[in-house]
Design a protein around this motif. Structure first.
Motif, PDB file in Angstrom:
ATOM      1  N   HIS A 131      16.733   5.165 -14.593  1.00  0.00           N
ATOM      2  CA  HIS A 131      15.994   6.003 -15.015  1.00  0.00           C
ATOM      3  C   HIS A 131      15.857   5.749 -16.494  1.00  0.00           C
ATOM      4  N   LYS A 132      14.529   5.565 -17.145  1.00  0.00           N
ATOM      5  CA  LYS A 132      14.495   5.303 -18.546  1.00  0.00           C
ATOM      6  C   LYS A 132      14.583   6.335 -19.469  1.00  0.00           C
ATOM      7  N   MET A 133      14.424   7.505 -19.022  1.00  0.00           N
ATOM      8  CA  MET A 133      14.768   9.000 -19.911  1.00  0.00           C
ATOM      9  C   MET A 133      16.452   9.359 -20.058  1.00  0.00           C
ATOM     10  N   VAL A 134      17.306   8.603 -19.283  1.00  0.00           N
ATOM     11  CA  VAL A 134      18.541   9.175 -19.079  1.00  0.00           C
ATOM     12  C   VAL A 134      19.162   8.180 -20.099  1.00  0.00           C
ATOM     13  N   LYS A 135      20.205   8.604 -21.135  1.00  0.00           N
ATOM     14  CA  LYS A 135      20.965   8.023 -22.045  1.00  0.00           C
ATOM     15  C   LYS A 135      22.253   7.428 -21.363  1.00  0.00           C
ATOM     16  N   ASP A 136      23.090   8.681 -20.999  1.00  0.00           N
ATOM     17  CA  ASP A 136      24.113   8.355 -20.009  1.00  0.00           C
ATOM     18  C   ASP A 136      24.155   9.504 -18.988  1.00  0.00           C
ATOM     19  N   TYR A 137      25.246   9.207 -18.481  1.00  0.00           N
ATOM     20  CA  TYR A 137      25.734  10.363 -17.202  1.00  0.00           C
ATOM     21  C   TYR A 137      26.801   9.910 -16.709  1.00  0.00           C
ATOM     22  N   ARG A 138      27.759  11.002 -16.380  1.00  0.00           N
ATOM     23  CA  ARG A 138      28.960  10.613 -15.447  1.00  0.00           C
ATOM     24  C   ARG A 138      29.067  11.625 -14.340  1.00  0.00           C
ATOM     25  N   PHE A 139      29.729  11.076 -13.274  1.00  0.00           N
ATOM     26  CA  PHE A 139      30.110  11.783 -11.952  1.00  0.00           C
ATOM     27  C   PHE A 139      31.078  12.556 -12.051  1.00  0.00           C
ATOM     28  N   VAL A 140      30.999  13.807 -11.665  1.00  0.00           N
ATOM     29  CA  VAL A 140      32.142  14.748 -11.548  1.00  0.00           C
ATOM     30  C   VAL A 140      32.130  14.959  -9.949  1.00  0.00           C
ATOM     31  N   GLY A 141      33.154  14.380  -9.308  1.00  0.00           N
ATOM     32  CA  GLY A 141      33.573  14.446  -7.962  1.00  0.00           C
ATOM     33  C   GLY A 141      33.889  16.018  -7.555  1.00  0.00           C
ATOM     34  N   ARG A 142      33.657  16.404  -6.486  1.00  0.00           N
ATOM     35  CA  ARG A 142      34.047  17.925  -5.998  1.00  0.00           C
ATOM     36  C   ARG A 142      35.742  18.118  -6.189  1.00  0.00           C
ATOM     37  N   ASP A 143      36.251  17.073  -5.666  1.00  0.00           N
ATOM     38  CA  ASP A 143      37.699  17.333  -5.448  1.00  0.00           C
ATOM     39  C   ASP A 143      38.547  17.284  -6.755  1.00  0.00           C
ATOM     40  N   ALA A 144      37.844  16.271  -7.581  1.00  0.00           N
ATOM     41  CA  ALA A 144      38.186  16.429  -9.045  1.00  0.00           C
ATOM     42  C   ALA A 144      38.128  17.797  -9.740  1.00  0.00           C
ATOM     43  N   ALA A 145      36.827  18.144  -9.436  1.00  0.00           N
ATOM     44  CA  ALA A 145      36.461  19.421 -10.311  1.00  0.00           C
ATOM     45  C   ALA A 145      37.215  20.388  -9.672  1.00  0.00           C
ATOM     46  N   TRP A 146      37.629  20.627  -8.542  1.00  0.00           N
ATOM     47  CA  TRP A 146      38.349  21.615  -7.578  1.00  0.00           C
ATOM     48  C   TRP A 146      39.848  21.621  -8.415  1.00  0.00           C
ATOM     49  N   ALA A 147      40.302  20.460  -8.471  1.00  0.00           N
ATOM     50  CA  ALA A 147      41.652  20.321  -9.162  1.00  0.00           C
ATOM     51  C   ALA A 147      41.648  20.735 -10.488  1.00  0.00           C
ATOM     52  N   PRO A 149      34.880  25.191  -2.698  1.00  0.00           N
ATOM     53  CA  PRO A 149      33.504  25.586  -2.637  1.00  0.00           C
ATOM     54  C   PRO A 149      32.571  24.837  -3.791  1.00  0.00           C
ATOM     55  N   LEU A 150      33.199  23.788  -4.394  1.00  0.00           N
ATOM     56  CA  LEU A 150      32.334  23.218  -5.663  1.00  0.00           C
ATOM     57  C   LEU A 150      31.743  21.986  -4.974  1.00  0.00           C
ATOM     58  N   PRO A 151      30.638  21.791  -5.488  1.00  0.00           N
ATOM     59  CA  PRO A 151      29.724  20.707  -4.915  1.00  0.00           C
ATOM     60  C   PRO A 151      30.188  19.501  -5.926  1.00  0.00           C
ATOM     61  N   ASP A 152      29.586  18.378  -5.506  1.00  0.00           N
ATOM     62  CA  ASP A 152      29.587  17.109  -6.670  1.00  0.00           C
ATOM     63  C   ASP A 152      28.708  17.406  -7.562  1.00  0.00           C
ATOM     64  N   ALA A 153      28.908  16.834  -8.749  1.00  0.00           N
ATOM     65  CA  ALA A 153      27.740  16.787  -9.633  1.00  0.00           C
ATOM     66  C   ALA A 153      27.766  15.523 -10.718  1.00  0.00           C
ATOM     67  N   PHE A 154      26.474  15.584 -11.329  1.00  0.00           N
ATOM     68  CA  PHE A 154      26.544  14.589 -12.272  1.00  0.00           C
ATOM     69  C   PHE A 154      26.320  15.419 -13.733  1.00  0.00           C
ATOM     70  N   ILE A 155      26.761  14.826 -14.750  1.00  0.00           N
ATOM     71  CA  ILE A 155      26.522  15.439 -16.033  1.00  0.00           C
ATOM     72  C   ILE A 155      25.540  14.236 -16.715  1.00  0.00           C
ATOM     73  N   VAL A 156      24.273  14.763 -17.272  1.00  0.00           N
ATOM     74  CA  VAL A 156      23.332  13.773 -17.632  1.00  0.00           C
ATOM     75  C   VAL A 156      22.916  13.958 -19.195  1.00  0.00           C
ATOM     76  N   HIS A 157      22.753  12.894 -20.003  1.00  0.00           N
ATOM     77  CA  HIS A 157      22.264  13.154 -21.403  1.00  0.00           C
ATOM     78  C   HIS A 157      21.135  12.488 -21.235  1.00  0.00           C
ATOM     79  N   ALA A 158      20.078  13.210 -21.874  1.00  0.00           N
ATOM     80  CA  ALA A 158      18.665  12.729 -22.094  1.00  0.00           C
ATOM     81  C   ALA A 158      18.680  11.812 -23.269  1.00  0.00           C
ATOM     82  N   ARG A 159      17.771  10.925 -23.223  1.00  0.00           N
ATOM     83  CA  ARG A 159      17.399  10.065 -24.551  1.00  0.00           C
ATOM     84  C   ARG A 159      16.890  10.960 -25.759  1.00  0.00           C
TER      85      ARG A 159
END
Lengths: 300, 217
Positions: free
Chosen positions: A86-102, A121-131
């Motif tokens: 996606h050209k509007m996304v500058k960077d992003y990272r994945f936060v897995g549900r297990d890691a977040a839970w821990a 109870p937590l879902p997987d997530a992405f943290i996105v920074h826009a351009r």
């Protein structure tokens, strides 16, 4: 063509001679115009630096993508691919549900409480920074992502971005209003200077007309004088701002060091300087054009 | 070359400076306009030089009707004339050279060509070597000659002078008149307004006599 150029060169020479022979008056006039112009240009400079300072303190607004709780690995991979391309996304990272839970359990000291829960109870997530930092663009991106498969919820904190941007917007409008008003003042100042020059050269104009000078011939030196006053005033404003910036940077450096920042005021960039000088030259030209035209129409 | 046909000039406010004036001046002719002060001599010259427009009749300059000229064409018409004004109209903040070079600049002649012509014009009127002098330091006769140099520097085919000897003593006046005769000798049309009967009587040239705005001969 050659004839035309030499006529212009002659007019320019005449004007420069006159400006040189009245050095002090010319210098004072340029300072007045320079001070007038340095007000809006200075405010612009302050806003520009404030924007940079704000951008430096707070990172770009962040969009959190929460996936459906039962999202599969394939869904995660598909989303990852979509974000990467996606050209509007500058960077992003994945936060897995297990890691977040821990992390949550450990960080918040919720071990006991969490222990009471059977499942994560937590879902997987992405943290996105826009351009872009513009609220409209980010909101658009949020809405687009919300349509994607496997996305449960997209959260965006735009409140502070909106606040900052509306403040900066107010500032920019203030610059425009101030520039408009002082541009008018510049027009009047140059117009009046030229009007006085016309009065001192009234005889010359009269004689020139009697022996066959066209209006363009009479106008030409005054137009050069007006443009040169505008350009000189623009340069004076630029020098004033450069001096002020340099002066302020001495103390700002001290303050910034206390905050472990390397922030410094930046000068106007090349494009802005070009606009400043071009605009002031144009206003000078226009001011003298109006003054000469008024005079010429009054004597016919 | 110059033809007036029943020309009248009514100034705003109702003052009639000229009425029903008709005459013709041929190319290369020497003509005097004479009459008491207020007879309309200056107005007549201004009509010839396209400085004023007639309110009645037609003024033809080289087959062009002055009254029908577009405003933008008037400056070009005026360049055909060399004008010597009653009050000189010299520029006192410029030196002799810069005064004489002005018509050349208006005609777009600059640089060496202009310098050459200025020197030639100053030579003709006997002011060569005074290029750097300011007009205020010149005598009355010299100022008049400077005005003539400025009038002839762009080599006009018609030379018009309004009371060129008005404020001069007899010796100076004779010198000035001889200058005009010299230009007439080389083919320039010369028109001189003068109330001085003695200069006219001697010349045997065409005389236009005005009385209260009307031609009497």
């Amino acid at each position: 063509m050659k004839h035309w150029i030499s006529l212009h060169r002659e007019a320019l020479r005449l004007v420069l001679d006159r400006m040189w022979s009245t050095k002090l008056a010319t210098l004072m006039m340029l300072s007045v115009i320079g001070l007038t112009l340095s007000l809006p240009a200075g405010l612009y400079l302050v806003l520009d630096n404030a924007g940079r300072l704000a951008g430096g303190i707070e990172s770009d607004p962040q969009i959190s993508l929460f996936l459906n709780i039962d999202a599969s690995n394939e869904t995660v991979k598909a989303l990852d691919k979509q974000l990467r391309s996606h050209k509007m996304v500058k960077d992003y990272r994945f936060v897995g549900r297990d890691a977040a839970w821990a992390e949550l359990k450990q960080k918040a000291g919720l071990d006991d409480l969490a222990g009471g829960l059977e499942k994560n109870p937590l879902p997987d997530a992405f943290i996105v920074h826009a351009r872009s930092n513009e609220p409209e663009t980010i909101e658009q991106l949020r809405q687009e992502i919300a349509q994607w498969d496997g996305i449960d919820h997209v959260q965006l904190d735009t409140a502070w971005v909106k606040r900052l941007y509306s403040l900066l917007q107010v500032g920019r409008q203030a610059v425009l209003v101030l520039a408009g008003m002082l541009g008018f003042a510049l027009l009047a100042v140059v117009g009046n200077t030229i009007r006085l020059q016309i009065l001192t050269q009234r005889e010359e104009i009269e004689v020139s007309q009697l022996i066959g000078a066209t209006n363009a011939f009479i106008r030409r030196p005054f137009l050069y004088a007006g443009s040169l006053h505008g350009l000189g005033g623009g340069i004076a404003a630029w020098l004033l701002l450069a001096a002020a910036t340099t002066l302020f940077n001495f103390s700002i450096e001290d303050v910034a060091r206390l905050y472990a920042s390397d922030f410094r005021l930046t000068m106007l960039d090349g494009g802005t300087i070009l606009i400043l000088l071009g605009g002031s030259t144009l206003l000078g030209w226009l001011g003298s054009y109006l003054a000469v035209s008024r005079y010429l129409s009054s004597i016919h | 070359m110059i033809k007036f046909d029943q020309v009248g000039k009514l100034y705003p406010g109702g003052y009639e400076a000229l009425r029903n004036v008709s005459f013709e001046i041929a190319k290369g002719e020497l003509a005097f306009v004479t009459g008491h002060s207020g007879a309309g001599k200056s107005t007549l010259l201004k009509l010839i030089a396209a400085i004023e427009r007639p309110t009645a009749g037609t003024v033809l300059i080289g087959n062009q009707n002055v009254a029908k000229l577009r405003p933008a064409a008037i400056p070009h018409m005026r360049r055909k004339f060399g004008l010597v004004f009653q009050d000189h109209k010299l520029l006192y903040d410029r030196n002799v050279y810069d005064n004489v070079v002005l018509p050349l600049h208006i005609n777009g002649i600059l640089g060496n060509e202009a310098a050459k012509r200025v020197r030639a014009a100053l030579d003709k009127v006997g002011l060569l070597g005074k290029e750097k002098a300011m007009p205020i330091t010149l005598s009355g006769g010299e100022q008049q000659r400077l005005a003539i140099a400025r009038a002839v520097v762009s080599r006009p085919s018609i030379l018009i002078a309004d009371e060129p000897t008005g404020n001069l003593d007899e010796t100076y006046a004779a010198e000035i008149m001889n200058l005009f005769y010299a230009f007439h000798q080389v083919g320039v049309t010369v028109i001189i307004a003068s109330h001085d009967a003695s200069t006219i009587a001697a010349s045997g040239a065409k005389v236009l006599r005005l009385d209260h705005g009307a031609m009497t001969s």
